[in-house]
Design an enzyme around this catalytic site. Structure first.
Site, PDB file in Angstrom:
ATOM      1  N   LYS A  13      35.987  11.860  31.303  1.00 12.65           N
ATOM      2  CA  LYS A  13      37.382  11.504  31.610  1.00 12.65           C
ATOM      3  C   LYS A  13      38.183  12.747  31.986  1.00 12.65           C
ATOM      4  O   LYS A  13      38.902  12.757  32.976  1.00 12.65           O
ATOM      5  CB  LYS A  13      38.080  10.857  30.389  1.00 12.65           C
ATOM      6  CG  LYS A  13      37.422   9.642  29.832  1.00 12.65           C
ATOM      7  CD  LYS A  13      38.267   9.027  28.710  1.00 12.65           C
ATOM      8  CE  LYS A  13      38.427   9.898  27.472  1.00 12.65           C
ATOM      9  NZ  LYS A  13      37.186  10.151  26.723  1.00 12.65           N
ATOM     10  N   ARG A  88      44.161   4.871  22.842  1.00 11.56           N
ATOM     11  CA  ARG A  88      42.841   4.803  22.217  1.00 11.56           C
ATOM     12  C   ARG A  88      42.775   3.688  21.180  1.00 11.56           C
ATOM     13  O   ARG A  88      41.733   3.530  20.542  1.00 11.56           O
ATOM     14  CB  ARG A  88      42.555   6.127  21.521  1.00 11.56           C
ATOM     15  CG  ARG A  88      41.614   7.059  22.286  1.00 11.56           C
ATOM     16  CD  ARG A  88      41.542   8.337  21.503  1.00 11.56           C
ATOM     17  NE  ARG A  88      40.389   9.126  21.688  1.00 11.56           N
ATOM     18  CZ  ARG A  88      40.353  10.263  22.380  1.00 11.56           C
ATOM     19  NH1 ARG A  88      41.403  10.659  23.043  1.00 11.56           N
ATOM     20  NH2 ARG A  88      39.269  10.982  22.395  1.00 11.56           N
ATOM     21  N   ARG A 127      28.994  21.038  25.490  1.00  6.49           N
ATOM     22  CA  ARG A 127      30.342  21.399  25.951  1.00  6.49           C
ATOM     23  C   ARG A 127      30.831  22.698  25.306  1.00  6.49           C
ATOM     24  O   ARG A 127      30.626  22.928  24.120  1.00  6.49           O
ATOM     25  CB  ARG A 127      31.336  20.293  25.572  1.00  6.49           C
ATOM     26  CG  ARG A 127      31.271  19.130  26.481  1.00  6.49           C
ATOM     27  CD  ARG A 127      32.557  18.374  26.602  1.00  6.49           C
ATOM     28  NE  ARG A 127      33.092  17.834  25.375  1.00  6.49           N
ATOM     29  CZ  ARG A 127      33.765  16.690  25.319  1.00  6.49           C
ATOM     30  NH1 ARG A 127      33.943  15.978  26.414  1.00  6.49           N
ATOM     31  NH2 ARG A 127      34.254  16.263  24.189  1.00  6.49           N
ATOM     32  N   ARG A 160      34.010  23.284  20.356  1.00  8.81           N
ATOM     33  CA  ARG A 160      34.998  22.579  19.528  1.00  8.81           C
ATOM     34  C   ARG A 160      34.324  22.082  18.269  1.00  8.81           C
ATOM     35  O   ARG A 160      33.208  21.570  18.322  1.00  8.81           O
ATOM     36  CB  ARG A 160      35.544  21.377  20.318  1.00  8.81           C
ATOM     37  CG  ARG A 160      36.595  21.728  21.324  1.00  8.81           C
ATOM     38  CD  ARG A 160      36.851  20.621  22.317  1.00  8.81           C
ATOM     39  NE  ARG A 160      37.028  19.303  21.711  1.00  8.81           N
ATOM     40  CZ  ARG A 160      37.297  18.198  22.411  1.00  8.81           C
ATOM     41  NH1 ARG A 160      37.426  18.266  23.717  1.00  8.81           N
ATOM     42  NH2 ARG A 160      37.433  17.042  21.815  1.00  8.81           N
ATOM     43  N   ARG A 171      33.040  10.327  15.958  1.00 12.44           N
ATOM     44  CA  ARG A 171      33.929  10.060  17.095  1.00 12.44           C
ATOM     45  C   ARG A 171      33.442   8.866  17.905  1.00 12.44           C
ATOM     46  O   ARG A 171      34.238   8.058  18.372  1.00 12.44           O
ATOM     47  CB  ARG A 171      34.023  11.296  17.996  1.00 12.44           C
ATOM     48  CG  ARG A 171      34.811  12.410  17.334  1.00 12.44           C
ATOM     49  CD  ARG A 171      34.716  13.685  18.111  1.00 12.44           C
ATOM     50  NE  ARG A 171      35.434  13.635  19.366  1.00 12.44           N
ATOM     51  CZ  ARG A 171      35.155  14.397  20.414  1.00 12.44           C
ATOM     52  NH1 ARG A 171      34.158  15.247  20.362  1.00 12.44           N
ATOM     53  NH2 ARG A 171      35.878  14.314  21.494  1.00 12.44           N
TER      54      ARG A 171
HETATM   55  P1  AMP Z   1      39.782  14.363  23.190  1.00 17.86           P
HETATM   56  O1  AMP Z   1      39.941  15.761  23.657  1.00 17.86           O
HETATM   57  O2  AMP Z   1      40.484  13.362  24.066  1.00 17.86           O
HETATM   58  O3  AMP Z   1      38.347  13.986  22.942  1.00 17.86           O
HETATM   59  O4  AMP Z   1      40.521  14.256  21.762  1.00 17.86           O
HETATM   60  C1  AMP Z   1      40.125  15.068  20.681  1.00 17.86           C
HETATM   61  C2  AMP Z   1      40.638  14.480  19.401  1.00 17.86           C
HETATM   62  O5  AMP Z   1      42.064  14.406  19.430  1.00 17.86           O
HETATM   63  C3  AMP Z   1      40.180  13.048  19.101  1.00 17.86           C
HETATM   64  O6  AMP Z   1      38.902  12.995  18.508  1.00 17.86           O
HETATM   65  C4  AMP Z   1      41.287  12.589  18.158  1.00 17.86           C
HETATM   66  O7  AMP Z   1      41.129  13.133  16.870  1.00 17.86           O
HETATM   67  C5  AMP Z   1      42.522  13.229  18.781  1.00 17.86           C
HETATM   68  N1  AMP Z   1      43.137  12.351  19.804  1.00 17.86           N
HETATM   69  C6  AMP Z   1      43.281  12.581  21.135  1.00 17.86           C
HETATM   70  N2  AMP Z   1      43.891  11.558  21.740  1.00 17.86           N
HETATM   71  C7  AMP Z   1      44.141  10.637  20.779  1.00 17.86           C
HETATM   72  C8  AMP Z   1      44.736   9.358  20.782  1.00 17.86           C
HETATM   73  N3  AMP Z   1      45.194   8.781  21.902  1.00 17.86           N
HETATM   74  N4  AMP Z   1      44.820   8.707  19.586  1.00 17.86           N
HETATM   75  C9  AMP Z   1      44.386   9.245  18.450  1.00 17.86           C
HETATM   76  N5  AMP Z   1      43.798  10.439  18.371  1.00 17.86           N
HETATM   77  C10 AMP Z   1      43.674  11.156  19.539  1.00 17.86           C
END
Ligand code: AMP
Length: 220
Positions: A13, A88, A127, A160, A171
């Site tokens: 994404k 989400r 990653r 990360r 996740r």
């Molecule tokens: P990402 O970089 O999009 O994979 O997000 C990393 C982490 O940030 C996720 O595993 C969640 O802990 C948090 N996060 C990001 N976006 C959201 C969202 N829309 N709702 C809840 N947690 C989020």
């Protein structure tokens, strides 16, 4: 054009949203990036969010809804935006509808990226990210010119915490339980566009652009 990228962690994404953001000249709004910046800056919101992020859980809805609500009001969103990693949960999607109605706007497309679990795990475990500018890399599919160093700013790359194997599974579980229901949610609204997320980055990019161009023609 107002768009959402939907898909499991590792589906690509962020990569595709970033490319499309340059093509369409509209901002990519990644809640993950915004949260990581707050963690790095040590803000109270970042400190709270870190506890959830490190364990692979979703950050509470009210925190991310607040972030997006504020961000969508910025002037650079006037011509459109790309939401990457939001919504989400169904509650977040409902909240998004309410805020967009208030702004007199709507989502045109939800690009739903699909990739099987095994590939997701390989992708996520490779990653790496720049500790300074946040640019993403992949050890196999998109390596930096010099190992461990960011091409753009020369800072060190790191993995990360939430990309490590233990957290990754959590996740994915969170994704299937809380986010995957959005596929039905948006398909009922007739705005879901499935995008196969495997293959070369440019091929996926082309298939996304084809979908969007087709829709522009259909509407003209
Ligand atoms: P990402 O970089 O999009 O994979 O997000 C990393 C982490 O940030 C996720 O595993 C969640 O802990 C948090 N996060 C990001 N976006 C959201 C969202 N829309 N709702 C809840 N947690 C989020």
């Amino acid at each position: 054009m107002n768009l959402i990228f939907l898909g499991p962690p590792g589906a690509g994404k962020g990569t595709q949203a970033s490319l499309l953001s340059k093509t369409l000249n509209i901002p990519q709004i990644s809640t993950g990036d915004i949260l990581r910046n707050s963690v790095r800056a040590g803000t109270p919101m970042g400190t709270r969010a870190k506890l959830f992020m490190d364990s692979g859980s979703l950050v509470p809805d009210e925190v991310v809804v607040g972030i997006v609500e504020e961000r969508l009001q910025a002037a650079d969103c006037n011509n459109g935006f790309i939401l990457d990693g939001f919504p989400r949960t169904v509650a977040q999607a409902d909240a998004l509808d309410v805020m967009l109605a208030r702004l007199g706007r709507q989502i045109e497309f939800v690009l739903s990226m699909t990739v099987d679990d095994e590939k997701l795990l390989t992708r996520i475990s490779g990653r790496r990210m720049c500790e300074k500018c946040g640019k993403g890399y992949h050890l196999v599919f998109d390596p930096p010119k010099e190992a461990g160093i960011c091409d753009l700013c020369g800072a060190k790359l790191y993995q990360r915490d939430d990309d490590k194997v233990e957290t990754m599974r959590k996740r994915l579980d969170e994704y299937y339980e809380k986010t995957a229901p959005l596929i039905d949610y948006y398909s009922q609204k007739m705005i879901l566009q499935p995008i196969p997320g495997t293959g070369a980055i440019e091929d996926i990019q082309n298939s996304i652009e084809k979908v969007l161009k087709g829709s522009l023609r259909d509407n003209s």
